[in-house]
Scaffold this active site. Structure first.
Site, PDB file in Angstrom:
ATOM      1  N   ASP A  90     -13.347 -21.183  12.221  1.00 30.11           N
ATOM      2  CA  ASP A  90     -13.908 -21.829  13.206  1.00 30.11           C
ATOM      3  C   ASP A  90     -15.622 -21.898  13.576  1.00 30.11           C
ATOM      4  OD1 ASP A  90     -10.914 -21.557  13.333  1.00 30.11           O
ATOM      5  OD2 ASP A  90     -10.899 -20.760  15.026  1.00 30.11           O
ATOM      6  N   LYS A 108     -15.667 -22.342  23.939  1.00 27.14           N
ATOM      7  CA  LYS A 108     -15.247 -21.150  22.702  1.00 27.14           C
ATOM      8  C   LYS A 108     -16.804 -20.094  22.525  1.00 27.14           C
ATOM      9  CE  LYS A 108     -13.088 -22.199  20.185  1.00 27.14           C
ATOM     10  NZ  LYS A 108     -13.402 -23.219  18.814  1.00 27.14           N
ATOM     11  N   SER A 143      -6.091 -32.826  21.449  1.00 21.19           N
ATOM     12  CA  SER A 143      -6.466 -31.957  20.788  1.00 21.19           C
ATOM     13  C   SER A 143      -8.405 -32.137  22.401  1.00 21.19           C
ATOM     14  CB  SER A 143      -7.452 -31.439  19.698  1.00 21.19           C
ATOM     15  OG  SER A 143      -8.562 -32.103  19.406  1.00 21.19           O
ATOM     16  N   LEU A 144      -8.744 -31.119  22.173  1.00 22.12           N
ATOM     17  CA  LEU A 144      -9.779 -30.605  22.581  1.00 22.12           C
ATOM     18  C   LEU A 144     -11.091 -31.006  22.764  1.00 22.12           C
ATOM     19  CD1 LEU A 144      -8.618 -28.013  25.035  1.00 22.12           C
ATOM     20  CD2 LEU A 144      -9.087 -30.438  25.624  1.00 22.12           C
ATOM     21  N   LYS A 160      -8.843 -19.967  26.168  1.00 25.58           N
ATOM     22  CA  LYS A 160      -7.542 -20.605  25.580  1.00 25.58           C
ATOM     23  C   LYS A 160      -7.711 -19.580  24.219  1.00 25.58           C
ATOM     24  CE  LYS A 160      -9.648 -23.718  22.124  1.00 25.58           C
ATOM     25  NZ  LYS A 160      -8.745 -23.132  20.759  1.00 25.58           N
ATOM     26  N   LYS A 186     -10.872 -27.927  33.139  1.00 26.10           N
ATOM     27  CA  LYS A 186      -9.649 -29.462  33.264  1.00 26.10           C
ATOM     28  C   LYS A 186     -10.652 -29.831  34.165  1.00 26.10           C
ATOM     29  CE  LYS A 186      -6.551 -27.790  30.471  1.00 26.10           C
ATOM     30  NZ  LYS A 186      -4.638 -27.775  30.293  1.00 26.10           N
ATOM     31  N   CYS A 204     -14.009 -40.120 -14.096  1.00 30.53           N
ATOM     32  CA  CYS A 204     -13.947 -38.796 -13.205  1.00 30.53           C
ATOM     33  C   CYS A 204     -12.048 -38.283 -12.930  1.00 30.53           C
ATOM     34  CB  CYS A 204     -14.940 -38.364 -12.546  1.00 30.53           C
ATOM     35  SG  CYS A 204     -15.145 -36.553 -12.469  1.00 30.53           S
ATOM     36  N   CYS A 237     -22.081 -32.902 -13.807  1.00 29.62           N
ATOM     37  CA  CYS A 237     -20.319 -33.090 -13.089  1.00 29.62           C
ATOM     38  C   CYS A 237     -19.828 -32.335 -14.122  1.00 29.62           C
ATOM     39  CB  CYS A 237     -20.002 -34.060 -13.206  1.00 29.62           C
ATOM     40  SG  CYS A 237     -18.019 -33.943 -12.884  1.00 29.62           S
ATOM     41  N   TYR A 274       0.783 -24.779  30.010  1.00 32.87           N
ATOM     42  CA  TYR A 274      -0.324 -25.040  30.898  1.00 32.87           C
ATOM     43  C   TYR A 274      -0.385 -26.199  30.649  1.00 32.87           C
ATOM     44  CZ  TYR A 274      -2.187 -25.382  25.420  1.00 32.87           C
ATOM     45  OH  TYR A 274      -2.032 -25.932  24.472  1.00 32.87           O
ATOM     46  N   GLU A 297      -9.505 -22.073  32.422  1.00 36.21           N
ATOM     47  CA  GLU A 297      -8.149 -21.028  32.078  1.00 36.21           C
ATOM     48  C   GLU A 297      -9.074 -20.581  30.544  1.00 36.21           C
ATOM     49  OE1 GLU A 297      -4.512 -23.634  30.106  1.00 36.21           O
ATOM     50  OE2 GLU A 297      -5.808 -25.167  31.826  1.00 36.21           O
ATOM     51  N   CYS A 316     -16.682 -33.831 -15.436  1.00 36.26           N
ATOM     52  CA  CYS A 316     -16.121 -34.696 -16.477  1.00 36.26           C
ATOM     53  C   CYS A 316     -17.385 -35.153 -17.368  1.00 36.26           C
ATOM     54  CB  CYS A 316     -15.688 -35.852 -15.695  1.00 36.26           C
ATOM     55  SG  CYS A 316     -17.257 -36.913 -15.229  1.00 36.26           S
ATOM     56  N   ARG A 319       2.823 -28.979  17.355  1.00 39.98           N
ATOM     57  CA  ARG A 319       2.595 -30.322  17.733  1.00 39.98           C
ATOM     58  C   ARG A 319       2.234 -31.566  16.672  1.00 39.98           C
ATOM     59  NH1 ARG A 319      -2.872 -30.543  19.892  1.00 39.98           N
ATOM     60  NH2 ARG A 319      -2.975 -28.281  20.038  1.00 39.98           N
ATOM     61  N   ASP A 349      -5.316 -18.019  21.658  1.00 40.18           N
ATOM     62  CA  ASP A 349      -4.977 -18.853  19.903  1.00 40.18           C
ATOM     63  C   ASP A 349      -3.950 -18.202  19.660  1.00 40.18           C
ATOM     64  OD1 ASP A 349      -5.619 -19.113  17.153  1.00 40.18           O
ATOM     65  OD2 ASP A 349      -7.346 -17.625  17.127  1.00 40.18           O
ATOM     66  N   CYS A 379     -21.075 -37.182  -8.558  1.00 42.03           N
ATOM     67  CA  CYS A 379     -20.768 -37.964 -10.313  1.00 42.03           C
ATOM     68  C   CYS A 379     -21.106 -38.858  -9.799  1.00 42.03           C
ATOM     69  CB  CYS A 379     -19.646 -37.171 -10.473  1.00 42.03           C
ATOM     70  SG  CYS A 379     -18.638 -37.631 -11.709  1.00 42.03           S
ATOM     71  N   ASP A 426     -16.594 -25.638  13.735  1.00 42.28           N
ATOM     72  CA  ASP A 426     -16.780 -26.850  15.006  1.00 42.28           C
ATOM     73  C   ASP A 426     -18.042 -27.023  14.821  1.00 42.28           C
ATOM     74  OD1 ASP A 426     -14.946 -25.897  16.008  1.00 42.28           O
ATOM     75  OD2 ASP A 426     -15.222 -24.333  16.495  1.00 42.28           O
TER      76      ASP A 426
END
Length: 730
Positions: free
Chosen positions: A51, A336, A100-101, A136, A312, A470, A446, A246, A134, A449, A157, A138, A464, A55
């Site tokens: 994360d 976060k 999402s936020l 968050k 919010k 490739c 590469c 929420y 509030e 290839c 979602r 997980d 490449c 982020d």
């Protein structure tokens, strides 16, 4: 080892120091990297970054857009929300998208969030703005639809627009009421919240898994997600899942019980829905930060996982005015928590080849537990990151000595994570460096290839040159073509694409739509139903899914072509402006005069560049794609198989839907950003320059050259009041 500068990417210079070309190049690279991480996390359940690292990539990406607005929307990441719903469950279309936020990490980010709200609304600096704060949670986002007080549908979602029907499983969660017993419950109410598992329950379920000789869950979030997605509701019922409400989605007209966020959440609690008691009201950035620190101190004692605090705007009227910017509401943000760290050994460096030929180094680590999660991989970003050199070519000083610090195989490294996946390397423990460790030699060919891998002068990425030969690029391009946000062909995932390519059946997108005809050819050596992993039913289902995608919205068609810098957002911008793929192709071809190799400043070029959000970098990528003969042949072949259809209008019946609008001068009723956001909500196309194809120019005070251009071309000019009246008339 490179230290993290303001960008939070250890190899990146300050955005303010980037030239326009450097910004465009890095923005494109970040877009590709973030899109790949989204796919791995949401669609494959196999993330390859933490994360914290994800982020950081997002923050850098958005910082570049802020400095260079013309790049905004590249690779459509601003509209990315989640993942395609699983084929195991029936699909549920969300009446109101589950978006999402945006994320914040520093105190200054929160101060800027509050200041940005005031600027957008045109409020004075001392104006009071009430916000909620509030924890968050997980867990796994879930929407509960109640009709006349009774739970009728529960959905995940998914991709934000379409989720998985998990109604039977949700009915087994004791904390979620089957019936809301109150007189003021709306006839239709979609409650949004988070399904999660507490720490004690997680420990107990893993103990049972261990006793039964079954694999252990990595963390409570994975346990909750896996439990909710069981095909057998009895298994879900045996798992101790919980829920916090929420937010809300669709609500029947006049149905909300309050005109504030806090008031609606209080009503949820009164109706029997579980809400978080740590939700509070705040009136300043200082109060938000004070609550954040209190929650952070109590984090370990809460009994469930959180990864930050969500803020919010409390007033629903202000939320409506603020609206959304791509994937996130302007009126909310997630603050976060910092990453957690550990030390482990970097065993080796592997090179992965991406869809555009980018060679990405990946650190293979001795597995180590960080915050309860075992991690073994980390992205090393690019060649310069390994060398300890910044994007501007200047050395970044190491943490232990005043000199550049590179990364070597065998090094002991400090890693960090802020979520439940793998980390980023943030430092090298120099005193533990093995004496035999040698500087890493980044490959110049590469690995897929054998073609030369080169760096352009303004890029940090080595690519490449194999192009169409490739195999790594060919497969990735086809995977992109069939991905969720492009053609979304169910049953044609990464493994299937790889297999079809290995069998020689699919080398370019048009081949996908020829599969059934080739399969039924009497000369076919092996029918699909007879190949390993396939059967008659699965082959029949795949052919049906392919057939169903012979007609797709034109923006999805354009996105699926894999044009560099053209993601979902820019595909929509381009196809709102041009009526068809052919019209876009004609404009692109016209932008390069006969005998020239590159676009010139003619009318066709000006039209493409003038589209709001489409700058020179994107326009040039589009032109380059359509003038390339190999692409022309592949596109013609695809158009013989597929019919692009007009994309859906945001407000198809409105008076301004489909109209091209340019705003100029100082507006009085609303800020320029608010005006543009409103126009786009109504289905209008907002352009940055005036042309013969402009329908309206909305002129405020002190309008200048754009107003003069409108009068010269005979474009309708509206005052702000006339524009608002026209918009309301729809």
């Amino acid at each position: 080892m490179p230290r993290a500068p303001k960008s939070s990417l250890p190899d990146a210079p300050d955005v303010a120091t980037l030239t326009a070309d450097e910004a465009a190049s890095e923005h494109a690279r970040l877009g590709e990297e973030i899109a790949a991480h989204d796919r791995r996390y949401y669609q494959e359940d196999a993330p390859t970054v933490s994360d914290a690292e994800y982020d950081a990539l997002r923050r850098r990406y958005e910082a570049i857009e802020a400095e260079y607005p013309e790049l905004r929307g590249i690779d459509s990441l601003s509209e990315k929300v989640g993942a395609a719903p699983s084929a195991k469950f029936a699909k549920v279309r969300h009446a109101v998208p589950m978006l999402s936020l945006g994320n914040a990490f520093a105190d200054s980010d929160i101060e800027e969030f509050v200041a940005r709200i005031r600027r957008f609304l045109g409020l004075p600096a001392d104006a009071d703005i009430t916000l909620t704060a509030e924890p968050k949670i997980d867990g796994l986002s879930c929407s509960l639809r109640y009709e006349r007080g009774r739970l009728v549908v529960a959905a995940t979602r998914g991709d934000g627009f379409e989720g998985e029907d998990v109604t039977a499983n949700v009915r087994t969660i004791g904390e979620i009421p089957q019936v809301l017993m109150a007189e003021d419950v709306p006839d239709v109410l979609e409650v949004r919240g988070e399904v999660y598992m507490g720490h004690a329950d997680f420990a107990a379920i893993n103990a049972r898994q261990q006793e039964a000789g079954k694999p252990l869950f990595a963390n409570p979030r994975n346990a909750a997600a896996g439990s909710l997605r069981q095909l057998d509701p009895k298994i879900t019922a045996s798992r101790p899942l919980r829920f916090f409400a929420y937010a809300w989605g669709e609500v029947s007209s006049g149905g909300l019980p309050a005109d504030t966020q806090f008031g609606v959440i209080k009503a949820f609690a009164r109706w029997g829905l579980p809400t978080n008691p740590l939700t509070v009201l705040c009136h300043s950035a200082d109060q938000l930060l004070a609550h954040y620190r209190m929650i952070e101190e109590r984090r370990a004692t809460l009994g469930y996982d959180i990864d930050g605090v969500v803020y919010k705007v409390d007033s629903l009227a202000l939320q409506e005015r603020l609206g959304f910017v791509s994937r996130s509401p302007r009126w909310a943000i997630a603050h976060k928590f910092p990453a957690q760290r550990a030390v482990t050994q970097l065993e080796r460096i592997e090179i992965q080849v991406g869809r555009t030929g980018a060679l990405t180094p990946v650190a293979k680590l001795t597995p180590v537990t960080v915050g309860g999660v075992v991690v073994s991989n980390a992205s090393l970003h690019n060649e310069d990151y390994i060398k300890g050199i910044g994007g501007d070519g200047e050395p970044i000083r190491g943490a232990f000595e005043d000199k550049p610090v590179d990364i070597r195989e065998g090094d002991w490294v400090t890693i960090q994570r802020a979520g439940d996946v793998i980390p980023q390397v943030v430092d090298v423990v120099l005193e533990r460096r093995p004496p035999e460790a040698k500087p890493y030699a980044f490959p110049t060919v590469c690995p897929a290839c054998g073609s030369h891998a080169v760096r352009e002068d303004d890029e940090v990425v080595r690519r490449c040159t194999g192009g169409l030969i490739c195999p790594a690029q060919a497969v990735e391009r086809i995977r992109h073509f069939v991905s969720r946000d492009a053609f979304d062909i169910e049953g044609l995932g990464e493994k299937q694409v790889q297999a079809f390519h290995d069998w020689g059946l699919v080398k370019e997108p048009a081949d996908i739509f020829r599969l059934e005809a080739r399969d039924s050819d009497p000369q076919a050596l092996t029918r699909l139903k007879n190949r390993e992993g396939w059967g008659e039913t699965s082959a029949k289902n795949l052919f049906a899914a392919i057939e169903a995608r012979r007609r797709v919205p034109v923006n999805r068609f354009l996105y699926g072509l894999g044009i560099r810098h053209v993601g979902e957002t820019n595909a929509k911008r381009l196809m709102r402006h041009f009526p068809s793929i052919e019209a876009l192709r004609e404009a692109a071809l016209a932008a390069v005069p006969p005998g020239e190799e590159h676009p010139k400043g003619n009318e066709a070029w000006a039209e493409i560049v003038g589209i709001e959000g489409i700058g020179a970098v994107v326009a040039e990528a589009v032109v380059d794609f359509f003038v390339e003969p190999n692409n022309e042949a592949a596109l013609d072949a695809l158009l013989k198989e597929v019919t692009p259809e007009p994309m859906e209008s945001v407000a198809a019946g409105g008076a301004v839907a489909g109209k091209t609008v340019v705003f100029t001068g100082a507006l009085e009723k609303m800020t320029r950003d608010e005006a543009k956001a409103m126009a786009e909500r109504l289905g209008a196309k907002v352009a940055g320059s005036v042309s013969k194809k402009t329908d309206y120019v909305v002129a405020g005070a002190d309008a200048g050259s754009k107003l003069a251009k409108a009068r010269e071309l005979g474009v309708a000019v509206l005052t702000e009041e006339e524009w608002l009246e026209l918009a309301r008339s729809g």
